[in-house]
Design a protein around this motif. Structure first.
Motif, PDB file in Angstrom:
ATOM      1  N   PHE A   1       0.748  -1.358   0.142  1.00  0.00           N
ATOM      2  CA  PHE A   1       0.046  -0.023   0.055  1.00  0.00           C
ATOM      3  C   PHE A   1       0.788   1.370   0.099  1.00  0.00           C
ATOM      4  N   LEU A   2       2.021   1.246   0.832  1.00  0.00           N
ATOM      5  CA  LEU A   2       2.695   2.770   1.114  1.00  0.00           C
ATOM      6  C   LEU A   2       3.686   2.706  -0.143  1.00  0.00           C
ATOM      7  N   LEU A   3       4.161   1.913  -0.462  1.00  0.00           N
ATOM      8  CA  LEU A   3       5.661   2.155  -1.528  1.00  0.00           C
ATOM      9  C   LEU A   3       4.741   2.433  -2.869  1.00  0.00           C
ATOM     10  N   PRO A   4       3.628   2.264  -3.570  1.00  0.00           N
ATOM     11  CA  PRO A   4       3.245   2.734  -4.561  1.00  0.00           C
ATOM     12  C   PRO A   4       2.497   4.156  -4.435  1.00  0.00           C
ATOM     13  N   ARG A   5       1.993   4.350  -3.246  1.00  0.00           N
ATOM     14  CA  ARG A   5       1.628   5.594  -2.898  1.00  0.00           C
ATOM     15  C   ARG A   5       2.922   6.504  -2.787  1.00  0.00           C
ATOM     16  N   LEU A   6       3.821   6.056  -2.130  1.00  0.00           N
ATOM     17  CA  LEU A   6       5.257   7.137  -2.246  1.00  0.00           C
ATOM     18  C   LEU A   6       5.707   7.271  -3.522  1.00  0.00           C
ATOM     19  N   ALA A   7       5.508   6.408  -4.376  1.00  0.00           N
ATOM     20  CA  ALA A   7       5.786   6.632  -5.917  1.00  0.00           C
ATOM     21  C   ALA A   7       4.967   7.495  -6.695  1.00  0.00           C
ATOM     22  N   ARG A   8       3.918   7.691  -6.414  1.00  0.00           N
ATOM     23  CA  ARG A   8       2.803   8.416  -6.891  1.00  0.00           C
ATOM     24  C   ARG A   8       3.104   9.878  -6.347  1.00  0.00           C
ATOM     25  N   GLN A   9       3.324   9.875  -5.240  1.00  0.00           N
ATOM     26  CA  GLN A   9       3.483  11.350  -4.659  1.00  0.00           C
ATOM     27  C   GLN A   9       5.053  11.916  -5.009  1.00  0.00           C
ATOM     28  N   ALA A  10       6.087  11.089  -5.328  1.00  0.00           N
ATOM     29  CA  ALA A  10       7.179  11.437  -5.777  1.00  0.00           C
ATOM     30  C   ALA A  10       7.161  11.999  -7.240  1.00  0.00           C
ATOM     31  N   GLN A  11       6.308  11.435  -7.981  1.00  0.00           N
ATOM     32  CA  GLN A  11       5.994  11.763  -9.329  1.00  0.00           C
ATOM     33  C   GLN A  11       5.040  12.956  -9.482  1.00  0.00           C
ATOM     34  N   HIS A  12       4.186  13.064  -8.508  1.00  0.00           N
ATOM     35  CA  HIS A  12       3.326  14.222  -8.553  1.00  0.00           C
ATOM     36  C   HIS A  12       3.941  15.566  -8.190  1.00  0.00           C
ATOM     37  N   THR A  13       4.845  15.328  -7.041  1.00  0.00           N
ATOM     38  CA  THR A  13       5.301  16.629  -6.753  1.00  0.00           C
ATOM     39  C   THR A  13       7.050  16.812  -7.305  1.00  0.00           C
ATOM     40  N   GLY A  14       7.333  15.885  -8.041  1.00  0.00           N
ATOM     41  CA  GLY A  14       8.864  16.088  -8.785  1.00  0.00           C
ATOM     42  C   GLY A  14       9.859  16.282  -7.573  1.00  0.00           C
ATOM     43  N   ASP A  15       9.398  15.745  -6.338  1.00  0.00           N
ATOM     44  CA  ASP A  15      10.495  16.071  -5.233  1.00  0.00           C
ATOM     45  C   ASP A  15      11.609  14.884  -5.439  1.00  0.00           C
ATOM     46  N   PRO A  16      12.944  15.332  -5.667  1.00  0.00           N
ATOM     47  CA  PRO A  16      14.139  14.255  -5.748  1.00  0.00           C
ATOM     48  C   PRO A  16      14.137  13.701  -4.274  1.00  0.00           C
ATOM     49  N   ALA A  17      13.921  13.946  -3.277  1.00  0.00           N
ATOM     50  CA  ALA A  17      14.038  13.455  -1.770  1.00  0.00           C
ATOM     51  C   ALA A  17      13.092  12.286  -1.787  1.00  0.00           C
ATOM     52  N   LEU A  18      12.137  12.334  -2.289  1.00  0.00           N
ATOM     53  CA  LEU A  18      10.957  11.428  -2.168  1.00  0.00           C
ATOM     54  C   LEU A  18      11.270  10.274  -3.028  1.00  0.00           C
ATOM     55  N   THR A  19      11.796  10.680  -4.257  1.00  0.00           N
ATOM     56  CA  THR A  19      12.034   9.573  -5.251  1.00  0.00           C
ATOM     57  C   THR A  19      13.461   8.782  -4.390  1.00  0.00           C
ATOM     58  N   ALA A  20      14.087   9.511  -3.781  1.00  0.00           N
ATOM     59  CA  ALA A  20      15.436   8.715  -3.126  1.00  0.00           C
ATOM     60  C   ALA A  20      14.871   7.826  -2.124  1.00  0.00           C
ATOM     61  N   LEU A  21      13.913   8.619  -1.154  1.00  0.00           N
ATOM     62  CA  LEU A  21      13.317   7.651  -0.066  1.00  0.00           C
ATOM     63  C   LEU A  21      12.734   6.409  -0.542  1.00  0.00           C
ATOM     64  N   HIS A  22      11.808   6.695  -1.990  1.00  0.00           N
ATOM     65  CA  HIS A  22      11.066   5.542  -2.367  1.00  0.00           C
ATOM     66  C   HIS A  22      12.167   4.246  -2.886  1.00  0.00           C
ATOM     67  N   GLN A  23      13.311   4.732  -3.436  1.00  0.00           N
ATOM     68  CA  GLN A  23      14.148   3.905  -3.847  1.00  0.00           C
ATOM     69  C   GLN A  23      15.091   3.153  -2.686  1.00  0.00           C
ATOM     70  N   GLU A  24      15.125   3.896  -1.442  1.00  0.00           N
ATOM     71  CA  GLU A  24      15.742   3.320  -0.395  1.00  0.00           C
ATOM     72  C   GLU A  24      14.978   2.121   0.286  1.00  0.00           C
ATOM     73  N   LEU A  25      13.621   2.667   0.378  1.00  0.00           N
ATOM     74  CA  LEU A  25      12.721   1.785   1.020  1.00  0.00           C
ATOM     75  C   LEU A  25      12.350   0.400   0.190  1.00  0.00           C
ATOM     76  N   LEU A  26      12.480   0.491  -1.087  1.00  0.00           N
ATOM     77  CA  LEU A  26      12.313  -0.710  -2.085  1.00  0.00           C
ATOM     78  C   LEU A  26      13.584  -1.736  -1.668  1.00  0.00           C
ATOM     79  N   SER A  27      14.556  -1.244  -1.202  1.00  0.00           N
ATOM     80  CA  SER A  27      15.691  -2.031  -1.065  1.00  0.00           C
ATOM     81  C   SER A  27      15.754  -2.730   0.199  1.00  0.00           C
ATOM     82  N   TYR A  28      14.862  -2.410   1.119  1.00  0.00           N
ATOM     83  CA  TYR A  28      14.277  -3.277   2.232  1.00  0.00           C
ATOM     84  C   TYR A  28      14.052  -4.472   2.218  1.00  0.00           C
ATOM     85  N   GLY A  29      13.389  -4.813   0.811  1.00  0.00           N
ATOM     86  CA  GLY A  29      12.866  -6.131   0.771  1.00  0.00           C
ATOM     87  C   GLY A  29      12.581  -6.445  -0.580  1.00  0.00           C
ATOM     88  N   GLU A  30      11.604  -7.671  -1.167  1.00  0.00           N
ATOM     89  CA  GLU A  30      11.409  -7.765  -2.320  1.00  0.00           C
ATOM     90  C   GLU A  30      10.171  -6.890  -2.746  1.00  0.00           C
TER      91      GLU A  30
END
Length: 259
Positions: free
Chosen positions: A163-192
């Motif tokens: 639920f949270l990771l796609p939501r974060l990806a959409r937020q990063a896309q909507h706002t264009g915030d590179p910090a959110l994109t980096a956070l999304h990539q970091e959280l993806l690395s915590y698991g499959e």
């Protein structure tokens, strides 16, 4: 690295919103020719025109300031830290809301999911986590999904991640915030990568099932944002409130509040 021009920035936002020049022209009630001239640098938009285009594109206030500066204008929206004396009334109001939500957990977050204020009941999220995750500024997305955060206490971690990771990806896309994109990539690395998880038909909202001090808590969350048209800080704030999804959790939260 050269700064982007106003035309490049506007084109980037238009493409992010998946709009054609004609779509934007219709939404902003201007000619498509004018939009084209602005994007190619043939025309410098006036400040009112620039703000009209930004409004039609749904550009966040912080980024609207960036557009204005790129066009040679002064920023139009105030951006101050929440502890600024001028925001004392807003801080007091936020604290009053959080306290009133007890014994249910409630948090004030900025647009990057960083914790600004929490009520006492929110302590359920901070137990048994790595100390470095509690160093300022606490990021609640990271705290929730990190293997040394409260993820090990989540009984439905796969559901929460899906639920949270796609939501974060959409937020990063909507706002264009590179910090959110980096956070999304970091959280993806915590698991499959999160797989689609079929929700329980009995659940109206996604529950968060959290073990805490011998209690199995079932919570759902709501987010309240502010209609602050002239202040960057207040526009980016959100109150995330957690409510009991069953009677057992209601009693457990009341019991925990009494300790």
């Amino acid at each position: 690295m050269a700064e982007s021009t106003i035309g490049e920035l506007l084109r980037g936002w238009r493409q992010r919103r998946k709009l054609s020049q004609l779509d934007l022209a219709i939404a902003a009630e201007v000619s498509a020719r004018h939009v084209s001239f602005v994007e190619t640098g043939r025309t410098l938009p006036s400040k009112p025109m620039l703000l009209r285009l930004a409004d039609a594109l749904g550009v966040p206030l912080r980024e609207r300031n960036r557009l204005l500066v790129a066009a040679g204008y002064a920023p139009a929206y105030r951006a101050r830290p929440l502890d600024d004396p001028d925001l004392a009334t807003a801080r007091a109001a936020l604290q009053q809301v959080l306290d009133g939500l007890g014994p249910n957990p409630a948090l004030v977050l900025d647009s990057g999911w960083n914790l600004l204020i929490a009520n006492r009941a929110a302590g359920i999220f901070f137990d048994d986590v790595a100390p470095e995750l509690l160093e300022p500024r606490i990021n609640m997305m990271r705290l929730g999904l990190h293997p040394q955060g409260f993820a090990p206490r989540l009984q439905n971690l796969a559901e929460v991640r899906s639920f949270l990771l796609p939501r974060l990806a959409r937020q990063a896309q909507h706002t264009g915030d590179p910090a959110l994109t980096a956070l999304h990539q970091e959280l993806l690395s915590y698991g499959e990568p999160p797989a689609a998880v079929d929700p329980d038909p009995a659940d109206i909202l996604l529950p968060i099932r959290l073990r805490h001090r011998g209690h199995d808590l079932s919570l759902f969350s709501t987010i309240t944002s502010f209609g602050a048209p002239f202040d960057v800080t207040l526009e980016e704030l959100a109150i995330e409130s957690y409510f009991p999804a069953d009677e057992t959790t209601t009693k457990a939260l009341a019991e925990l509040a009494g300790h």
